[in-house]
Design a protein around this motif. Sequence first.
Motif, PDB file in Angstrom:
ATOM      1  N   MET A   1       0.848  -1.200   0.000  1.00  0.00           N
ATOM      2  CA  MET A   1       0.000   0.000   0.000  1.00  0.00           C
ATOM      3  C   MET A   1       0.882   1.247   0.000  1.00  0.00           C
ATOM      4  O   MET A   1       1.759   1.418   0.824  1.00  0.00           O
ATOM      5  CB  MET A   1      -0.906   0.001   1.233  1.00  0.00           C
ATOM      6  N   ASP A   2       0.635   2.087  -0.977  1.00  0.00           N
ATOM      7  CA  ASP A   2       1.398   3.322  -1.089  1.00  0.00           C
ATOM      8  C   ASP A   2       0.638   4.395  -0.328  1.00  0.00           C
ATOM      9  O   ASP A   2      -0.104   5.179  -0.882  1.00  0.00           O
ATOM     10  CB  ASP A   2       1.534   3.685  -2.582  1.00  0.00           C
ATOM     11  N   ILE A   3       0.800   4.399   0.985  1.00  0.00           N
ATOM     12  CA  ILE A   3      -0.027   5.311   1.775  1.00  0.00           C
ATOM     13  C   ILE A   3       0.841   6.444   2.280  1.00  0.00           C
ATOM     14  O   ILE A   3       1.902   6.247   2.827  1.00  0.00           O
ATOM     15  CB  ILE A   3      -0.753   4.551   2.906  1.00  0.00           C
ATOM     16  N   GLU A   4       0.414   7.653   1.993  1.00  0.00           N
ATOM     17  CA  GLU A   4       1.242   8.801   2.337  1.00  0.00           C
ATOM     18  C   GLU A   4       0.564   9.674   3.372  1.00  0.00           C
ATOM     19  O   GLU A   4      -0.259  10.504   3.045  1.00  0.00           O
ATOM     20  CB  GLU A   4       1.550   9.596   1.075  1.00  0.00           C
ATOM     21  N   LEU A   5       0.895   9.417   4.599  1.00  0.00           N
ATOM     22  CA  LEU A   5       0.279  10.209   5.676  1.00  0.00           C
ATOM     23  C   LEU A   5       1.353  10.975   6.425  1.00  0.00           C
ATOM     24  O   LEU A   5       1.350  11.046   7.641  1.00  0.00           O
ATOM     25  CB  LEU A   5      -0.505   9.276   6.600  1.00  0.00           C
TER      26      LEU A   5
ATOM     27  N   THR B   1      -1.742   5.005  10.273  1.00  0.00           N
ATOM     28  CA  THR B   1      -2.774   4.117   9.752  1.00  0.00           C
ATOM     29  C   THR B   1      -3.552   3.436  10.878  1.00  0.00           C
ATOM     30  O   THR B   1      -4.521   2.735  10.618  1.00  0.00           O
ATOM     31  CB  THR B   1      -2.174   3.024   8.857  1.00  0.00           C
TER      32      THR B   1
END
Lengths: 232, 618
Positions: free
Chosen positions: B1-5, B31
Motif C-alpha cells: 500500500m502506497d499510503i502517504e500520511l 494508519t
Amino acid sequence: MSIWKFLFNLDERRNWYLRKMPEGPLRSYYESSFPANDTDWRQVDYLALDFETTGLDKRKDEILSIGFAPIRGQSIRLSEADHFLARPVSAIPEASAVIHGILDDTASVARPLEEVLPRLLKALESKVLLAHHAAIEYEFLSCACKKIYGYPFIGPVVDTLALEVRIFRSMDKPIRSGDLRLDKARQRYNLPRYPAHNALIDAIAAGELFLAQGTYRRKRRPLQLKDMTVIT
Amino acid sequence: MDIELLEIRDFLAANHPFDQLPEAALSELPTRLQVRYFRRDTVISETNSLDNYLYLIRTGAVEMFSAENELLARLGEGDVFGYRASRRPNQIEHHCTALEDALIYQLSAQDVDRLCEHHTQFAYFFGSVVGDRLRDAVSHAAQVTHSQVNLITTPISELLKREPVSISPSASIYETAKKMAEERVSSILVIAKGQLAGIVTDRDLRNRVVAEALDVNLPITEIMTFNPTSLKEDAFAFQAQLHMARHNIHHLPITRGEGIAGMITATDLTKHQTTSVVYMVSDIFKQDNIQHMREVADKIPDLLVNMAAAEASADSVGHVITSITDAITTRLLQLAEERLGAPPVRYVWVAAGSQARNEQTAKSDQDNCMIIDDTYDPKLHGDYFKELAKFVCDGLNACGYVYCPGEMMATNDKWRQPLRVWKEYFSNWITQPEPMSLMLTSVFFDMRRVYGSRNLFRDIADHALEMTRGNRIFLAFMSGNALSHQPPIGFFRNFVLIKGGEHNQTFDVKHNGIVPIVDLARVYSLAAGSKSVNTLDRLEVVAEGGEITSEGARDLKDALEFISYLRIQHQARLIKAGQPADNFMSPDHLSHFERNHLKDAFSVVRSMQNVLSQRYKM
C-alpha cells in the motif's frame, strides 16, 4: 445528467442496471443497497474520496491517483484508508503535473486504471461517496465505469463544497471568491492546514471538513442523509 | 500500500510521547488512528469509553473535569488524554469537553498497549506510577557529562578506595612509621576503642620527630594531632575539599555512622578536577575587606551558569552555592570579631530559610538571627552584638545577599536575643499559632548554625523540637499553612493554568513549585521530631520513621529535584542573557518533555498535600 435522474430514484436506477449488467466489479457494487435517505446522517457510512487527474475534462482527461478513507460512526478510519496510482494512456500534461506532482516516470510503473478501479468500487459498497467539489470525482468515476464496464456509476453523493454553500446561505453570509476552497473552508472550522497535496490527504481533508460541517448543520428535526447529499 | 500520511506522521513525531518512538513505528502509526471532530462545548465521550482510547489533540482545546466538575486540566494542540488515566491507581473519575472546535486523533487501547510493550521509552509516559516517570526525567536531566562536576555530584564514599589504615594509641612512633611505610600511606589514623583518637601524617614525622630529633620509641600520642576534624561519608567530595581548604589540612578522616570509613587526601581529590568553588571559598577566607569579598561573591552567577551547563544536580548546586554564603558569613563574623574584639559572652550565628536548608541559588535574600548566652546584659553587651550584627548583615548585603524584606535578620533587635527569650518565642509560636507566628515558624524552624557556640544552638533546637513533636494542634496549623501554596494544574498552550481555570503568563517556580514541597517536608519532619533541615534529608528521615510512605517520599524528592533543576537552568539562561536571575518561568521556555514532567511533579505534590490535609484535619 440524463432525464432518468428526474424520473427514477437511485435505487430504481440501480435495480434497472442490475437486470442487464454482466458479472464484474461494478455489478458487485450495485448488488449492495444504497444507504436509505431518511437514515440519521450519523448512522451512515461514507467514503471520503479524491482523484488527481490529468485535467478537468472527464471525456479527454484521465485519473492518475485515487485516495480514500472511510467514515463510520463519525470517525475517519485511517486503518482502512488507501492510496494508489493509475497508469494513464497518454502523457501527463505539464500543467497538471505542477499541481499533483505525479510525473510520467512515476505513473508509468503504476497499474492501468481497469486493474485498480475494482478496489475503489469494493470500498464504495453500501457507502456514500464524499468529496469536495464532488462533481469531478463522480463524473470521472462514472466515465471510467462506462469505458471499462459499459455502464455508468451512480450512487448517493455528499459534496462538502455544496454543504458549505448551504451553510453560508443559512447564515445569510455573502460568499467571496476563494471562500469555498477546501483549505479556506477548513480554516473556518479550526481544522489544520495540510501543505502537501495528494489524493489521500485531500480525501482525509474533505472527510474532516464533513465531520465539522455535520456538527454545525442545524435543523428542527435530527439531520438525515438527505440533508447532506447532492445526489439522492 | 502506497499510503502517504506524512502530515500526520510529522505531527506525531513532534509530540511527546510519540517522539519517543523509532522511525518504523512512527511511520506505521498514522494508519492506526481514527479522526474525530468535536464542536465547541460538546462532551468528548463517556467516562468509561475515554479509557478505551488514547486521544491526541490535533487542533483546538479540551477541558477535563472531575465528577464534581472541578477543572482538572486544560489541554491544547499536541496534548494527550484518555487511555493513560485508567492505568493510574486512584485516578479520579473525569469527563472531557471541547473548549474550542477540536480535531482529535484516537488510538485504541490495544494499539497503545502494543506500542508500550515494544518501546520502553514510550511506555514510561504511561507508567502506573508518576514517580517512575519523574525519576526517569531527573536522571535524564542530570546526567553528569563533565568530569568537572564529579566533585560536586560525587559522594565521598565513592572516592574511598581502601579500608582505613589505623594503629592503636599504645604503638610507638617507630611502629607507626613502619606501618605507614608498609601500607604505603602518607597518613594514619589512631583509633582507640573503635573511636577516632588522632591522626599522624608524613609531615608530622618530619616536623615533630626528625626535625626535633625525638626518640622514636615514645608513644605515638606524643606527636599525633588529637581529635582531628572529620566528615561523614555521605558528604559531597567538594565539601571535603572545602573542609581541607578551610582548615589547611591535606588528610581528612571520613566517618560512617559511629565508626571510621576511611581517609581522603588532597591528592585523591586533585585526581578529579578541582572546581572553582574551592578557590572561591579559600579566596573568601583570605580577604580582609568587604570590597574584595564582594568581588568573589560576584562570581556566583558564573558558577551557577557553569554548573547548569554541566547539568549538576539541583541538590549539589544548592550545597555549593550555600557553602559560599556560609564562607562569606563566617569570614564576616571573623572580621567583625577582629574589629570589635572577642565577644563578651557566647553567641551563635544562625542561618534561617534556604541558607539553613542548603538550598540557595543565584537569587537569595539573607535570613539570619543571633542567639546569645543567657548571661547577656543589654546594658553591658548590647552595643557589641548590635555592631556585630550590623557589620555582618551590611557585609552580606554588599556581597549581593540583599536585606530580608521581612526584616528577619540579626540586625533586628527582636532576632538578636538571649537563649531564654528565644525559648519564649518558640513557646509562644507553638502554643498560640496564629498567621504571623506560623509565618515566622516556617522561617525559624529551618535553622542551621553557621558560626559560634554549638551548645547554644543545640539548646534552642532541642527546645523547639520538644514542643512540636506529637503536638497535633500545632502540626495541624502548620499543615494548614503548608497547603497555602499550591502548584498549578498544568499548562495550556503558553499559559500556566491555575486552580479555577485562571491563566498566568508565568510560573512562579519558587512559590508554586519548590515552597510547597519544602513546607510538606517541614511539617512531617517536625512531627517526627527530626533535626534535619535540608528538604531531601528531611524526606529521607520521615520516610524511615514511617511518617509518609517511602514511595511518597521518593516521589517528592524527585519532584523537588526536577523542579529545582529547571529553576537552575532558567536562572542560568537569564544570567547568560545579562539579566538578573529570578523565579518566574515562561511556559515558552519549557520543552514538551519538561512540561509533561512538571505536570507529573505537580500531581505528586498535590496528592501529597491531600494526604497531609487528611492527616491533620482541622
